[in-house]
Motif scaffolding. Structure first.
Motif, short mmCIF file in Angstrom:
data_model
loop_
_atom_site.label_atom_id
_atom_site.label_comp_id
_atom_site.label_asym_id
_atom_site.label_seq_id
_atom_site.Cartn_x
_atom_site.Cartn_y
_atom_site.Cartn_z
N ASP A 153 36.99 7.25 16.98
CA ASP A 153 36.24 7.06 15.74
C ASP A 153 35.54 8.36 15.34
OD1 ASP A 153 34.14 6.30 13.85
OD2 ASP A 153 34.67 4.25 14.37
N ILE A 266 38.53 2.61 17.55
CA ILE A 266 37.89 2.93 16.28
C ILE A 266 37.08 1.71 15.84
CG2 ILE A 266 38.30 3.43 13.83
CD1 ILE A 266 40.70 5.05 14.63
N GLY A 267 35.89 1.95 15.29
CA GLY A 267 35.00 0.87 14.88
C GLY A 267 35.53 0.07 13.71
N SER A 268 34.99 -1.14 13.54
CA SER A 268 35.42 -2.00 12.44
C SER A 268 34.91 -1.46 11.11
CB SER A 268 34.89 -3.42 12.65
OG SER A 268 33.49 -3.47 12.45
N VAL A 269 35.60 -1.84 10.04
CA VAL A 269 35.22 -1.38 8.71
C VAL A 269 33.82 -1.87 8.35
CG1 VAL A 269 35.75 -1.62 6.25
CG2 VAL A 269 37.59 -1.17 7.88
N THR A 272 31.02 -0.25 10.57
CA THR A 272 30.92 1.18 10.28
C THR A 272 30.19 1.41 8.97
OG1 THR A 272 32.95 1.66 11.50
CG2 THR A 272 32.23 3.30 9.89
N ARG A 273 30.50 0.61 7.97
CA ARG A 273 29.82 0.75 6.68
C ARG A 273 28.34 0.42 6.80
NH1 ARG A 273 33.24 -1.79 3.70
NH2 ARG A 273 34.26 0.02 2.75
N VAL A 279 33.07 4.53 5.14
CA VAL A 279 34.19 4.42 6.06
C VAL A 279 35.20 5.50 5.71
CG1 VAL A 279 33.90 1.95 6.51
CG2 VAL A 279 35.37 2.71 4.64
N GLU A 282 40.67 6.46 8.67
CA GLU A 282 40.94 6.02 10.05
C GLU A 282 40.46 4.60 10.28
OE1 GLU A 282 40.35 10.54 10.38
OE2 GLU A 282 39.63 8.87 9.14
N HIS A 283 39.32 4.24 9.71
CA HIS A 283 38.79 2.88 9.88
C HIS A 283 39.66 1.86 9.14
CE1 HIS A 283 35.23 5.57 10.41
NE2 HIS A 283 35.11 4.81 11.49
N ALA A 287 41.93 -1.34 10.90
CA ALA A 287 41.39 -2.68 10.65
C ALA A 287 42.34 -3.75 11.19
CB ALA A 287 41.18 -2.88 9.15
#
Length: 298
Positions: A153, A266-269, A272-273, A279, A282-283, A287
Motif C-alpha cells: 500500500d 493493500i488497504g481497502s478503498v 483508506t479514504r 485513494v 492501487e487501492h 478492491a
C-alpha cells in the motif's frame, strides 16, 4: 555469478550501515542476529509478547538522532489528513445490525490523523528503518514469524500518526495481528497508551469484557508510558487499546510500521479514504481481493 555475489554483498553492507547509523547497536546489534546480545533481546521480546501481548525496546533509536526524528515528523505533520470521525471499537458501520447491548454500539470520537507514506521525505529515519531487511528480520524474529513483508500500500505501509492537543485515539482493535510503532514526539501531557492484552482470541470476541472496558469499569486495562525513540511491538488484533487525550500545546506523533505475513497487501478503498482522504489506483485495483485470517468482527 561473481557480479551477483558482489551485488548481494554490497546490499548487505548497505543495510548494515543503515542499522549502524540509526539503531543503538550497542543494545540492539541487528547485524549480529546469532550473537548473545541480540538473542537475549529477542528472547525477552518473545516472552513479553506471549505473556503481555506487548514489548517495548527502550531507546531503540540512537539518542543523538532523537532530535532529528522529532523534527522530521514535525515537518510533515501539517500534511496529515485530519477529519474527526465518530467510530466504534471495531471500526465497522455505526448502523450495523447488532444487539442493543453489543459493545459495537458504543461510539467514540477518533481525533487522530495520519500522514501518508507518499508524503514522507525520502531518506527519513523512519523510512530507512522500515525498509531495512535487517530490521524486518529482527521484528519477525520477535513475533516468532518466518518472515515479514512491507505493505504494498503506497499510503499506509508507513505513516505518521498525529494526535493534536485535546484529541485522542479511542478504544479499538487493529486489523493486523501485530503492530510495530515508535513514538517520535512526546506531548506535554496525556497521550498515554492503554491496552487490554488478549481480551479476545481468534474464535472468541469476549463481548462482556470488551463492554466493561468501554464502560470504564474493568481492571483488565494496563497503562504504558512511551518515550521518543522507543520501539513498541504489540499484538493489536487481540488487544483492545487506545491513546488517551493529549493535553498541553504539543501534539503526540508516532510512526506506524505496517508489515504483513504475505506480500502484496493493500488497504481497502473505504478505510483508506477515511484515514487519508483519498485513494490511489492501487487501492481500486485491489478492491475485493482482501484475505482475512480469522472471522472476528474487525
Amino acid at each position: 555469478m561473481g557480479g551477483s555475489a558482489e551485488g548481494s554483498g554490497e546490499r548487505t553492507r548497505s543495510q548494515a550501515r543503515v542499522v549502524e547509523e540509526v539503531v543503538d547497536t550497542d543494545r540492539y546489534p541487528l547485524d549480529d542476529p546469532g550473537g548473545p546480545t541480540l538473542t537475549g533481546v529477542v528472547d525477552r521480546a518473545r516472552r513479553e509478547l506471549r505473556e503481555q501481548g506487548c514489548t517495548v525496546l527502550a531507546d531503540f533509536i540512537r539518542p543523538a538522532l532523537q532530535d532529528a526524528l522529532r523534527a522530521e515528523g514535525a515537518a510533515v505533520a501539517p500534511q496529515a489528513h485530519y477529519e474527526p470521525e465518530t467510530v466504534n471499537a471495531y471500526n465497522i458501520a455505526l448502523d450495523a445490525d447488532l444487539p442493543a447491548e453489543h459493545p459495537g454500539r458504543v461510539t467514540m470520537v477518533r481525533g487522530n490523523a495520519f500522514v501518508a507514506r507518499d508524503l514522507l521525505p525520502a531518506g527519513a529515519i523512519i523510512e530507512r528503518l522500515y525498509t531495512s531487511a535487517l530490521f524486518q528480520r529482527f521484528v519477525a524474529d520477535c513475533f516468532e514469524l518466518p518472515e515479514l513483508h512491507e505493505l504494498a500500500d503506497p499510503l499506509s505501509g508507513l505513516c505518521l500518526n498525529v494526535i493534536p492537543p485535546g484529541m485522542a485515539h479511542p478504544w479499538h482493535f487493529d486489523t493486523n495481528e501485530f503492530t510495530v510503532s515508535m513514538l517520535t514526539q512526546e506531548p506535554d501531557g496525556g497521550g498515554q497508551f492503554h491496552y487490554c492484552p488478549g481480551i479476545r482470541t481468534e474464535t472468541d470476541e469476549n463481548l462482556p469484557d470488551v463492554a466493561a472496558v468501554l464502560a470504564g469499569g474493568s481492571d483488565l486495562v494496563r497503562h504504558l508510558s512511551l518515550r521518543p525513540g522507543d520501539l513498541q511491538l504489540f499484538k493489536g488484533r487481540f488487544a483492545l487499546h487506545r491513546v488517551d487525550t493529549v493535553t498541553g500545546a504539543t501534539a503526540r506523533h508516532s510512526a506506524i510500521f505496517a508489515y504483513s505475513q504475505r506480500p502484496g497487501v493493500i488497504g481497502s478503498v473505504e478505510r483508506t479514504r477515511q484515514l487519508f482522504g483519498r485513494v490511489l489506483p492501487e487501492h481500486l485495483a485491489a478492491a475485493g481481493r482482501a484475505v482475512r485470517g480469522d472471522t472476528l468482527l474487525d
